[in-house]
Design an enzyme around this catalytic site. Structure first.
Site, PDB file in Angstrom:
ATOM      1  N   TRP A  62      49.674  21.671 -31.679  1.00  0.00           N
ATOM      2  CA  TRP A  62      50.391  22.710 -32.418  1.00  0.00           C
ATOM      3  C   TRP A  62      51.864  22.355 -32.542  1.00  0.00           C
ATOM      4  CZ3 TRP A  62      50.779  27.894 -29.156  1.00  0.00           C
ATOM      5  CH2 TRP A  62      51.072  27.603 -27.827  1.00  0.00           C
ATOM      6  N   HIS A  80      66.389  40.080 -52.187  1.00  0.00           N
ATOM      7  CA  HIS A  80      67.107  38.798 -52.162  1.00  0.00           C
ATOM      8  C   HIS A  80      68.431  38.908 -52.910  1.00  0.00           C
ATOM      9  CE1 HIS A  80      67.920  34.583 -52.299  1.00  0.00           C
ATOM     10  NE2 HIS A  80      67.479  34.359 -53.510  1.00  0.00           N
TER      11      HIS A  80
END
Ligand code: MN
Length: 259
Positions: A62, A80
């Site tokens: 991972w 945004h």
């Protein structure tokens, strides 16, 4: 009797509905936008291995990853932009999930972009497309197909010169037309952002961000494989990561197309 969902599941299994990946692969080389030096900068995508079947974790692999919200193929949420910052349903965690599935209209201007890297899609171009393919329905995505995605991982993607990036996008009048006259759900493009590379210098700067987000509309950028979509009939699946008050996120954009 089969239900709509059963028919749909069968169509996916049998390939009568094809699933097309409109996303680029996120990697360290993924281009991110460079802003003028006085502004904060977005971080590139970074992968850090935690373990890989070794002493750090013998049976598992991972990674940690980090990146800016607007990295690679990504979703722009209304918060945004300053014009959309106050929409209570305008962040990645507050947008109605219903809005993450919507039809797409694809406007192909790739031939004209070959001749002009700063090509701007005009309202006349959109109307010419409608004369051929029908009126853009409310709630649809409008995707600008330019062929730009073939430049990914090259300098030609950002295509920067002394005066900034040179890449195609919508003319200043288009976002207003799409948001007000057509009530689209959003505008999607292949370059690094929804606005053209030179849009900072427009009389009305960044018109796509300004007007689309100001009307609670979305953006998609760094899209790939738009050449595999029909002009009408595709359905997009576009859920961003559920970041608390996220302004956007990398997105695995999928298109469903009937075969
Ligand atoms: Mn963005």
């Amino acid at each position: 009797m089969t239900t709509i969902l059963q028919q749909f599941a069968q169509a996916i299994t049998q390939g009568n509905v094809e699933v097309i990946d409109l996303s680029h692969t996120l990697q360290a080389r993924t281009s991110v936008i460079n802003l003028p030096p006085q502004y904060g900068q977005t971080a590139p995508f970074r992968l850090e291995e935690i373990s890989n079947f070794d002493q750090r974790g013998p049976n598992w692999y991972w990674n940690n990853f980090s990146c800016g919200e607007h990295t690679g193929t990504h979703f722009d949420a209304p918060v945004h932009w300053i014009t959309g910052k106050d929409y209570p349903d305008g962040a990645t965690d507050t947008i109605s999930v219903q809005k993450f599935i919507a039809p797409a209209c694809v406007i192909d201007v790739s031939d004209r972009v070959k001749e002009n890297e700063d090509f701007l899609l005009t309202v006349a171009d959109v109307e010419a497309w409608e004369a051929k393919h029908g009126r853009i329905p409310a709630g649809a995505w409008v995707l600008m197909r330019t062929g730009w995605s073939t430049r990914a991982l090259t300098d030609g993607f950002l295509n920067e010169r002394e005066d900034g990036g040179h890449s195609p996008g919508p003319h200043a009048d288009v976002p207003e037309f799409l948001a007000m006259e057509r009530d689209v759900i959003g505008f999607g493009t292949e370059p690094v952002g929804t606005d053209a590379g030179q849009a900072y210098a427009f009389a009305k700067p960044f018109p796509c961000h300004h007007t689309m987000h100001g009307n609670n509309k979305f953006g998609l950028s760094s899209l790939a494989n738009l050449d595999r979509l029909p002009p009408t009939g595709a359905v997009l699946i576009t859920p961003p990561l559920k970041i608390k008050r996220g302004s956007g996120s990398p997105c695995r954009v999928l298109a469903l197309v009937e075969r």
